[in-house]
Design a protein around this motif. Sequence first.
Motif, PDB file in Angstrom:
ATOM      1  N   GLY A  38     -14.160   2.355  -4.010  1.00  0.00           N
ATOM      2  CA  GLY A  38     -15.567   1.986  -3.889  1.00  0.00           C
ATOM      3  C   GLY A  38     -15.694   0.732  -3.033  1.00  0.00           C
ATOM      4  O   GLY A  38     -14.690   0.114  -2.669  1.00  0.00           O
ATOM      5  N   PRO A  39     -16.958   0.330  -2.708  1.00  0.00           N
ATOM      6  CA  PRO A  39     -17.191  -0.791  -1.791  1.00  0.00           C
ATOM      7  C   PRO A  39     -16.499  -2.099  -2.214  1.00  0.00           C
ATOM      8  O   PRO A  39     -15.924  -2.793  -1.375  1.00  0.00           O
ATOM      9  N   ALA A  40     -16.533  -2.418  -3.501  1.00  0.00           N
ATOM     10  CA  ALA A  40     -15.945  -3.697  -3.927  1.00  0.00           C
ATOM     11  C   ALA A  40     -14.435  -3.698  -3.717  1.00  0.00           C
ATOM     12  O   ALA A  40     -13.854  -4.670  -3.231  1.00  0.00           O
ATOM     13  N   GLU A  41     -13.816  -2.588  -4.053  1.00  0.00           N
ATOM     14  CA  GLU A  41     -12.366  -2.479  -3.872  1.00  0.00           C
ATOM     15  C   GLU A  41     -11.998  -2.514  -2.394  1.00  0.00           C
ATOM     16  O   GLU A  41     -11.005  -3.122  -2.004  1.00  0.00           O
ATOM     17  N   LEU A  42     -12.812  -1.835  -1.587  1.00  0.00           N
ATOM     18  CA  LEU A  42     -12.549  -1.823  -0.147  1.00  0.00           C
ATOM     19  C   LEU A  42     -12.614  -3.236   0.408  1.00  0.00           C
ATOM     20  O   LEU A  42     -11.791  -3.649   1.220  1.00  0.00           O
ATOM     21  N   GLN A  43     -13.623  -3.974  -0.055  1.00  0.00           N
ATOM     22  CA  GLN A  43     -13.771  -5.336   0.442  1.00  0.00           C
ATOM     23  C   GLN A  43     -12.567  -6.190   0.037  1.00  0.00           C
ATOM     24  O   GLN A  43     -12.025  -6.952   0.846  1.00  0.00           O
ATOM     25  N   ALA A  44     -12.131  -6.028  -1.193  1.00  0.00           N
ATOM     26  CA  ALA A  44     -10.969  -6.798  -1.652  1.00  0.00           C
ATOM     27  C   ALA A  44      -9.735  -6.442  -0.824  1.00  0.00           C
ATOM     28  O   ALA A  44      -8.949  -7.306  -0.423  1.00  0.00           O
ATOM     29  N   ARG A  45      -9.592  -5.155  -0.558  1.00  0.00           N
ATOM     30  CA  ARG A  45      -8.427  -4.716   0.223  1.00  0.00           C
ATOM     31  C   ARG A  45      -8.493  -5.250   1.654  1.00  0.00           C
ATOM     32  O   ARG A  45      -7.502  -5.723   2.208  1.00  0.00           O
ATOM     33  N   PHE A  46      -9.687  -5.175   2.228  1.00  0.00           N
ATOM     34  CA  PHE A  46      -9.891  -5.675   3.593  1.00  0.00           C
ATOM     35  C   PHE A  46      -9.479  -7.145   3.675  1.00  0.00           C
ATOM     36  O   PHE A  46      -8.727  -7.556   4.565  1.00  0.00           O
ATOM     37  N   MET A  47      -9.941  -7.925   2.702  1.00  0.00           N
ATOM     38  CA  MET A  47      -9.645  -9.356   2.732  1.00  0.00           C
ATOM     39  C   MET A  47      -8.158  -9.625   2.515  1.00  0.00           C
ATOM     40  O   MET A  47      -7.573 -10.499   3.168  1.00  0.00           O
ATOM     41  N   ALA A  48      -7.547  -8.841   1.658  1.00  0.00           N
ATOM     42  CA  ALA A  48      -6.111  -9.033   1.405  1.00  0.00           C
ATOM     43  C   ALA A  48      -5.303  -8.710   2.667  1.00  0.00           C
ATOM     44  O   ALA A  48      -4.366  -9.425   3.027  1.00  0.00           O
ATOM     45  N   GLU A  49      -5.693  -7.629   3.350  1.00  0.00           N
ATOM     46  CA  GLU A  49      -4.970  -7.254   4.570  1.00  0.00           C
ATOM     47  C   GLU A  49      -5.159  -8.307   5.662  1.00  0.00           C
ATOM     48  O   GLU A  49      -4.225  -8.639   6.390  1.00  0.00           O
ATOM     49  N   LEU A  50      -6.378  -8.819   5.778  1.00  0.00           N
ATOM     50  CA  LEU A  50      -6.633  -9.868   6.772  1.00  0.00           C
ATOM     51  C   LEU A  50      -5.717 -11.061   6.521  1.00  0.00           C
ATOM     52  O   LEU A  50      -5.140 -11.630   7.454  1.00  0.00           O
TER      53      LEU A  50
END
Lengths: 218, 467
Positions: A38-50
């Motif tokens: 979902g959106p919240a998880e995607l955002q967390a993943r995006f930030m972790a990858e960055l």
Amino acid sequence: MSSREKILGRLRAAQKPFTDIPPVTQPRHMVPDVVDMGPAELQARFMAELELLGCTIYRPSDNQDALDHIIAHIGDAKQVLSWDDAHLPVTGLSAALKEASIDVMPFNDGEAYVGITGADAALAATGSVIVSSGAGKFRTASLLPDIHIAIVDANKLVADFETWIANQREQGLSAFRESSNTTIITGPSKTADIAQILIKGAHGPRKLHVVLVNAAVS
Amino acid sequence: MQVNSNNFVSLAEIAIHNPELQDAVSDGTRRAYDKRANSMFADSNEQGEAMRHQAFEAKRRALRNLPDLLEKAESNLLSNGFKVLWAVDADEANRQVQAILKDHEASTVIKSKSMLTEEIGLNHILEDSDIRVVETDLGEYIIQLNNEPPSHIVAPVIHKTKAEIRDIFIREINMEYTDDAGEMVAYARKMLRRDFLNADVGISGGNFIIAETGSLGLVMNEGNGRMCTTMPNVHIALVGIEKVIENLEDYATLDQVLTRSGTGQNLTVYTNIINGPSRESEVDGPDEVYVIFVDNGRSEVYGTKYTEALSCIRCGACQNACPVYRSVGGHAYGWVYGGPIGAVLTPLYTGLENATPLPHASSLCGSCKQVCPVDIDLPRMLLDLRYDLVHEKVDNKWQLGLRGWAMGMQSPLLYGMGAKAARMGQKLMGDNMPGVLGNWTEYRDFPDFAPKSFHEMWQDRQKGKLQ
Ligand code: SF4
């Protein structure tokens, strides 16, 4: 006979190879665990990858906070390259730059220290920011300067490369083909050509700073 | 580029006695090998293998319909505004590039890394006509300064240590002494910036041509490729005809297994999809973009038992995995591509007679196939090339020698002549023994046969001739 005909002729005269390869089924995604997030998880993943890529991130609380942050981040650099306001997910950046006496330089200025772009999309699985070229969205802003500030709208975050492609297909590939250049940017420019020592800032930006607007703040 | 592959043995010997190269290559390949494994199997082994298989199928599907797909790609490239040219061989491709440069009165060309342009020897041809050619990938820049060819598909200067590179920079571009790789990169960045801003034409290769959308796919880390395809007014992409794939979905699969297998990255820093020249509303980007489809031997491989070699996506993983490459580096292979894929492509593209030792430059351990993201059966093709060496009478010297052996071995009637035949065989073949003995004698001298066998000496003695 033209070279084109010669080459195609030779290929057609040859025995057709790999006739036993089955037709395409539903292809797998390279990074399967993001597909159902979902959106919240995607955002967390995006930030972790960055972060893994060595990028920095800021999540402004509102538009004014975003503008203040960008001006502060530019710091003493008095010259920037920037996309037009219309293509940035913040309001009033060019006015704010002017007020701070920061000059917006023409696209081919090789000295500008900071480049500011928006993003067409972003990929959670790989921490990537996608920029496509067009009117007011020139390519050099994410290429020539030392520092690239990408202002990303969290609503444009998708799971991965494959999902982004599926979206292009859904929207009709002619829109995708309209843009002469699409670049998926994953981290700051780097090289390991000297004895495998990783150095950031080979020819493109040495730093990638993401300003994530409309983000869910956890 | 000239083919020097028949000198594999002596070139390998030079490499083995170069301690810097030994350190640099073994360290570089080992690290790349580990990164690849961690990256491909980051999720699970099952997932990594499934992706390899998906990539295998994508590339084979494209090759199956290669002529149709090339035509489809051409028509979509044209409708995106590209100009498309076709070149049968190196000469024609070089002439086409020269003509474009002449049309635009170009004097400086910036290049991003392209193995195909190494293959056709483009740089030298252009330099001979007084064009300044600047390689802009850091690794390529270094070896251009040192006047060498690349030694690895992905890491062209993998064979050099940091100290050697520093000395090249000091000698060739007046860098001040430093031991810091970061300062060396910063210096190269500064040197090349002027050329990025002022060059007339940019030349690149192409990782993929996407037929359905008429797109050119390019992947890179440094950003030099973006410079070459953005800053000059004209961009020329030279692309092997085998690089065309069906659609964007296949691009996603192939691009990701390429970067994971090549450098262990999820994606390279820049994944570029180019859909033609700059549109009217854009302020930057080239006004003209050419794609030159280059054959140069590929169509002759197509449809043969070596067709799968055309599915190579140039990730370099087989080089990193190969015990022979790891100990001799890329230059020993004597042409553009080293390692297992080089040992297959060099004889196929330049003629088996020009690369007779290469099919033997392998222990057939199978590592190359195991790491290949598109599962190319390199060991099988190396064996088939060995078979061809023998059965297609490629090398007369080699053949005569073999017949000498065969005669001695096959017939009991010829038993008495056997040793003579063996000696004759050895004289004809020199110290490089065929077949099973090939690997052995590549690195060791085969012992000389005694001038006379025991059997002959016995007969001589009976005749009273022995002193
Ligand atoms: S043969 Fe396979 S492993 Fe070797 S470079 Fe080509 S794709 Fe990579």
